[in-house]
Design an enzyme around this catalytic site. Sequence first.
Site, PDB file in Angstrom:
ATOM      1  N   GLU A 243      -1.187   5.115  13.601  1.00  0.00           N
ATOM      2  CA  GLU A 243      -0.839   6.282  12.783  1.00  0.00           C
ATOM      3  C   GLU A 243      -1.026   7.573  13.597  1.00  0.00           C
ATOM      4  O   GLU A 243      -0.218   8.503  13.505  1.00  0.00           O
ATOM      5  CB  GLU A 243      -1.698   6.321  11.513  1.00  0.00           C
TER       6      GLU A 243
ATOM      7  N   HIS B  97      -2.741   7.895   6.027  1.00  0.00           N
ATOM      8  CA  HIS B  97      -3.022   6.605   5.384  1.00  0.00           C
ATOM      9  C   HIS B  97      -4.458   6.206   5.726  1.00  0.00           C
ATOM     10  O   HIS B  97      -5.189   5.720   4.868  1.00  0.00           O
ATOM     11  CB  HIS B  97      -2.004   5.569   5.865  1.00  0.00           C
TER      12      HIS B  97
ATOM     13  N   CYS C  64       0.810  -1.215   0.000  1.00  0.00           N
ATOM     14  CA  CYS C  64       0.000   0.000   0.000  1.00  0.00           C
ATOM     15  C   CYS C  64       0.849   1.274   0.000  1.00  0.00           C
ATOM     16  O   CYS C  64       0.325   2.372  -0.124  1.00  0.00           O
ATOM     17  CB  CYS C  64      -0.938  -0.019   1.191  1.00  0.00           C
TER      18      CYS C  64
ATOM     19  N   HIS D 218      -9.694   1.805  -0.642  1.00  0.00           N
ATOM     20  CA  HIS D 218      -8.238   1.683  -0.546  1.00  0.00           C
ATOM     21  C   HIS D 218      -7.713   1.247  -1.912  1.00  0.00           C
ATOM     22  O   HIS D 218      -7.845   0.098  -2.307  1.00  0.00           O
ATOM     23  CB  HIS D 218      -7.872   0.663   0.539  1.00  0.00           C
TER      24      HIS D 218
ATOM     25  N   PHE E 149       1.792  -3.328   3.934  1.00  0.00           N
ATOM     26  CA  PHE E 149       2.091  -4.669   4.456  1.00  0.00           C
ATOM     27  C   PHE E 149       3.573  -4.954   4.200  1.00  0.00           C
ATOM     28  O   PHE E 149       4.102  -4.634   3.140  1.00  0.00           O
ATOM     29  CB  PHE E 149       1.264  -5.739   3.725  1.00  0.00           C
TER      30      PHE E 149
ATOM     31  N   LYS F 153      -9.688   7.791   2.116  1.00  0.00           N
ATOM     32  CA  LYS F 153     -10.013   6.404   1.738  1.00  0.00           C
ATOM     33  C   LYS F 153     -11.492   6.075   1.925  1.00  0.00           C
ATOM     34  O   LYS F 153     -12.010   5.153   1.283  1.00  0.00           O
ATOM     35  CB  LYS F 153      -9.163   5.421   2.536  1.00  0.00           C
TER      36      LYS F 153
END
Lengths: 413, 81
Positions: free
Chosen positions: A315, A304, A164, A341, A400, A336
């Site tokens: 975050e 994010h 991502c 996403h 990830f 998002k």
Amino acid sequence: MAPRRVVITGMGTISPLGNSYDEFWTRLIAGQSGIGLIERFDTSNHPAKIAAEVKDFKAQDYMPRAEARRMDLFIQYGCAATRVALEDAALDVKTVDLDRTGVIVGSGIGGLETYEKQHNAMLKKGVNGVSPFFIPMLIPNMAAGHISIMFGPRGPASCSVTACATATNCIGDAFRLIKYGITDVMISGGTEAPITPLSIAGFCAMKALSTHNEFPEKACRPFDIDRNGFVMGEGAAVLILEEMEHALNRGAKIYAELTGYGSSADANHIVQPDPEGYGAAKALEYALIEADMKPEQIDHINAHGTGTMYNDIIETKALKKVFGAHSYDIAVNSTKAATGHMMGAAGAIELIAATGALCHNLVPPTLNLENPDPQCDLNYVRGKARTHIINAAASESLGFGGHNAALIIKKWG
Amino acid sequence: MSVFETVKEIIVEVKDIAAEDIKLESNFEADLEADSLDIVEMIMLLEEKFDFEIPEDAAEAMKTVKDVVDYIEKRLADDNT
């Protein structure tokens, strides 16, 4: 050679909120959502039945049909977004030095739909039933490859693949190629087409996706106490980066200056972020150092913000670690909940959203943030778009594998 | 539909060129701008359409549309005898 300045002169999107920057920005600011029930395949057996799909996309509107046939959907999106971005930049690639123009456009996964179809073909028809285009449609570098073939740049063409964080790493790498004199113009961003039966099944198995199927537009809830996972998106976002003098010499419209890039690894866990947000904070700190800016100079952050428990809490911690008391003055949002996403394209569409915010002094809302999690107590923009003077902004992506990346843009002029 | 018409249909699908530009004497590489991957794909589509396998050496010998049509017509005739 002294480091050179880099500006953003073109932006293109193929996204759930529209297939140009203008359409994307207008719908984003209006608080519209691109999320709905998945129409592309039968989701009867999938726990998650929702996604943000790209609508009204016909590859042949952007490229010859025979070329589109040889591309997985993620490649088609990438090539189409490039065409849209070049038009937005009013840049005819043939008029610039092709050897000093490059492409860094990544994809987190590559040609999943192709993979599934060709695997089925082999099971059904045997080894000889596999298409000769299987491999060149599957591999994640082929968006960059096709873009260079379609538009002609002969400089570096590659892709970072960091889940991502892909597009943020790609743009950061492209930025430095210009900054350190290797190229003058870069086509950079990300693209992804992950709305397929196998992919959704895989993300469901991880319990990563929201299963709020009955209210698709309400399903993605970044920083909200009632969040229960992210919603898959898809599409491509491409930015045209140029060395400042190069842009000025051709009289280009300049959206913003790209001033800093930071990248780090958590070195902790395959899919969970570092519990204290160490890596995410480091990426932002490195970007600030490169931009030669103090934390207090950042006015807006496009987070994010996936709407998963791990992401949102960690975050938030990372932002507090970097920005201290100033973190409460920063207008933070996550787009998002509107775009879904977009995986390997997320960092690019979010940098475009942050650039729009910077240009208009207007921050798009974080949809569905109705009851903030007490552990997520920053100054999130929610409800509707907020007017906020922005001289500098950051966009952050976490992937990830523990990949973290951040970019900083500064107001032009 | 004649074999030529069927072959033409498959070339149109793969190469997106006008059917009237495809002649019996058209050379795949020189006239139809087909590369080696296109040719493999067309052979696969023909195999599916006619439900028989085309061996690799036979496929490699096909340079023009006529080569393909002749081969298929011969195979169909052989199958009927």
